[in-house]
Enzyme design. Sequence first.
Site, PDB file in Angstrom:
ATOM      1  N   HIS A 313      12.259 -20.761 -28.977  1.00 15.23           N
ATOM      2  CA  HIS A 313      12.897 -20.602 -27.669  1.00 15.23           C
ATOM      3  C   HIS A 313      14.379 -20.265 -27.776  1.00 15.23           C
ATOM      4  O   HIS A 313      14.908 -19.531 -26.928  1.00 15.23           O
ATOM      5  CB  HIS A 313      12.677 -21.867 -26.834  1.00 15.23           C
ATOM      6  CG  HIS A 313      11.266 -22.017 -26.359  1.00 15.23           C
ATOM      7  ND1 HIS A 313      10.348 -22.825 -26.982  1.00 15.23           N
ATOM      8  CD2 HIS A 313      10.595 -21.409 -25.336  1.00 15.23           C
ATOM      9  CE1 HIS A 313       9.189 -22.736 -26.359  1.00 15.23           C
ATOM     10  NE2 HIS A 313       9.307 -21.890 -25.367  1.00 15.23           N
ATOM     11  N   ASP A 335       5.926 -24.198 -19.294  1.00 18.26           N
ATOM     12  CA  ASP A 335       6.194 -25.452 -19.996  1.00 18.26           C
ATOM     13  C   ASP A 335       7.638 -25.916 -19.841  1.00 18.26           C
ATOM     14  O   ASP A 335       7.978 -27.041 -20.205  1.00 18.26           O
ATOM     15  CB  ASP A 335       5.855 -25.317 -21.481  1.00 18.26           C
ATOM     16  CG  ASP A 335       6.466 -24.067 -22.110  1.00 18.26           C
ATOM     17  OD1 ASP A 335       7.655 -23.797 -21.904  1.00 18.26           O
ATOM     18  OD2 ASP A 335       5.726 -23.345 -22.804  1.00 18.26           O
ATOM     19  N   GLU A 355       5.066 -18.678 -13.071  1.00 17.95           N
ATOM     20  CA  GLU A 355       3.967 -19.171 -13.915  1.00 17.95           C
ATOM     21  C   GLU A 355       2.661 -19.073 -13.143  1.00 17.95           C
ATOM     22  O   GLU A 355       2.588 -19.479 -11.985  1.00 17.95           O
ATOM     23  CB  GLU A 355       4.234 -20.628 -14.324  1.00 17.95           C
ATOM     24  CG  GLU A 355       3.069 -21.352 -14.940  1.00 17.95           C
ATOM     25  CD  GLU A 355       2.586 -20.716 -16.245  1.00 17.95           C
ATOM     26  OE1 GLU A 355       1.365 -20.533 -16.379  1.00 17.95           O
ATOM     27  OE2 GLU A 355       3.448 -20.400 -17.101  1.00 17.95           O
ATOM     28  N   ASP A 389       0.877 -14.532 -10.574  1.00 19.00           N
ATOM     29  CA  ASP A 389       0.778 -13.607 -11.697  1.00 19.00           C
ATOM     30  C   ASP A 389       2.075 -12.803 -11.764  1.00 19.00           C
ATOM     31  O   ASP A 389       2.535 -12.257 -10.756  1.00 19.00           O
ATOM     32  CB  ASP A 389      -0.413 -12.678 -11.488  1.00 19.00           C
ATOM     33  CG  ASP A 389      -0.512 -11.618 -12.561  1.00 19.00           C
ATOM     34  OD1 ASP A 389      -1.085 -11.900 -13.617  1.00 19.00           O
ATOM     35  OD2 ASP A 389       0.008 -10.505 -12.323  1.00 19.00           O
ATOM     36  N   ASP A 425       8.367 -14.840 -21.546  1.00 22.77           N
ATOM     37  CA  ASP A 425       7.788 -15.858 -22.427  1.00 22.77           C
ATOM     38  C   ASP A 425       6.283 -15.899 -22.150  1.00 22.77           C
ATOM     39  O   ASP A 425       5.768 -16.830 -21.528  1.00 22.77           O
ATOM     40  CB  ASP A 425       8.442 -17.213 -22.156  1.00 22.77           C
ATOM     41  CG  ASP A 425       7.991 -18.284 -23.133  1.00 22.77           C
ATOM     42  OD1 ASP A 425       7.383 -17.932 -24.163  1.00 22.77           O
ATOM     43  OD2 ASP A 425       8.216 -19.477 -22.863  1.00 22.77           O
ATOM     44  N   PRO A 433      -6.290 -10.514 -21.461  1.00 27.77           N
ATOM     45  CA  PRO A 433      -5.696 -10.750 -20.140  1.00 27.77           C
ATOM     46  C   PRO A 433      -4.193 -10.505 -20.093  1.00 27.77           C
ATOM     47  O   PRO A 433      -3.632 -10.322 -19.012  1.00 27.77           O
ATOM     48  CB  PRO A 433      -6.020 -12.230 -19.878  1.00 27.77           C
ATOM     49  CG  PRO A 433      -7.218 -12.517 -20.714  1.00 27.77           C
ATOM     50  CD  PRO A 433      -7.029 -11.696 -21.946  1.00 27.77           C
TER      51      PRO A 433
END
Length: 565
Positions: A313, A335, A355, A389, A425, A433
């Site tokens: 990260h 996360d 997310e 999405d 990320d 997908p």
Amino acid sequence: MPFVIDSPVPAAPSTAPSSAPGAPSLAEPERPARLPVPAGLGRFLVLGTVFICAACGLVYELELVALASYLMGDSVTQASVVLSVMVFAMGLGSLLAKRLRCRAAVGFGAVEAVLALVGGCSAMALYACFVWSGQSRTALVGFSLAIGVLIGAEVPLLMTLIQRVRRQDAGGAVADLFAADYVGALVGGLAFPFLLLPALGQLTGALVTGAVNAVAGGALVLWLFRRDLSARARWTLVVANVVVLALLAAAAALTPAFERAARRAVYGPDIRVAVRTGVQEIVLTGGGADGRPLSLFLDGRLRVSGRDELSYHEALVHPAMAGPHRRVLVLGGGDGLAAREVLRYGGVRSVTVVEIDAEVVRLARTDPGLTALNAHAYRDPRVRVVTADAFDWLRRADGGAGPYNSAGGPALSRTPGPYDVVVCDLPDPGITPSTKLYSQEFYGLVERALAPGGRLAVHAGTLSARPRAYWTVEATVRSVGLRTAPYTVGRDRTPDRSPGGAAAMPQDWGFVLAGRAPVRLGLPGHGPRPRSLTPGALRAGGREAARQREPGLPASTLTHPRYTP
């Protein structure tokens, strides 16, 4: 049963006598059935059974495709294998069933009992093969072949039964049978993603489908055509269906224990959270009082490892922050770990996290191990979370309701933003997908959301293990007019405990930094210093990436994805 295009049509009635009293002959299927109800109602019941069996058959297909995609990845390949093998097997089953037409009722009852058992247990068996032997491809082909043969055998037998209820021309019988078949397939296809999968899961959903299949087939034969069965055949079918239902019920009762044992075999003994959402399966291990590092698995793939997530990260976020960074957009990263690094900069005024899975965000807010790792990033008032999405969200005007065009669709002329920094990320590009999130169309939307002087940071997979996929990402980013600075960062080579992960993890992470103007690799001159990333290591990562460059690769698009395993 769906996708069958041609099926044997019963021959014209024969007048040849039987070779012995009571012995079956080719003329027997054409004799009118002795039904306990009027012929019209009997025909309706047969077509209703066709409807139910078709729905069950399509559920078996979709269940194999979904589970194989989760276990082995690349959903396009798994769907192609399952569907092509099943369609071939259905034709084979139709041919083999010709020998059963002289005893159509008994044959159909036996086929449905076997199909209910094989189809209902297929998901559990496929998962067991994957977990304990690691050989799921052979099992996938085997179950696709077996289920296809049994589904294909249904049509000739049902055609014979429906003609025995009431004779009609062959074309009309085929039309009625296929109409019920395809409507049933529609219901099964919609029930799987919207009802069975979210409510029951893959294993229990397949078992329930098998039970429905057994009840429908058994009821038709044992009640509607019971007068055509000998006492021995009737009791044989009764016992067979009772055994099948008992086995399916026992498997359903054992499913929770089976799933726990399978997860322990795959992820180890320290599982703390295991939940199936409408998007994916989420598993958390470690991060508890025993001091084991936390690991986050999404659909069986290791997404976060407490051993080395800091290196990942920091390498993803900090080079992009070497410039304006008042407004930051994080695509993925539910996360909260990328947001944690962004929030270390005092100049940040807002962080928008997009997310797709709300459960990931909920765990990042509430799970003690994950909140400790992300430093309670979601408590910061500067953070805004959007459940959507990423591709679809970028197409909307402001990431929320937004204005709409005159046709009722989203107004695509405006984009959210502008953002000084966009951090992608996201899962690796090799996962089907995720392909659209590494496409030219996606980066075109991201480019429109960038502020003047803004920067884009992309996780592009691993350079050492999949260099072609990495450089395809870089070429795709450049194809929308952005200038790039590729770099790689080494990682802790702790063995991967993801499903089937006996091999070591890749040696590095690959990243791409991009902007409208030429970008240089470096860390911010002011602000927090990364704890695991130095300017020298970042420059060395850039030189290493430049040394391995693969020029001339085409961009990946929605209609021509180029990320292959």
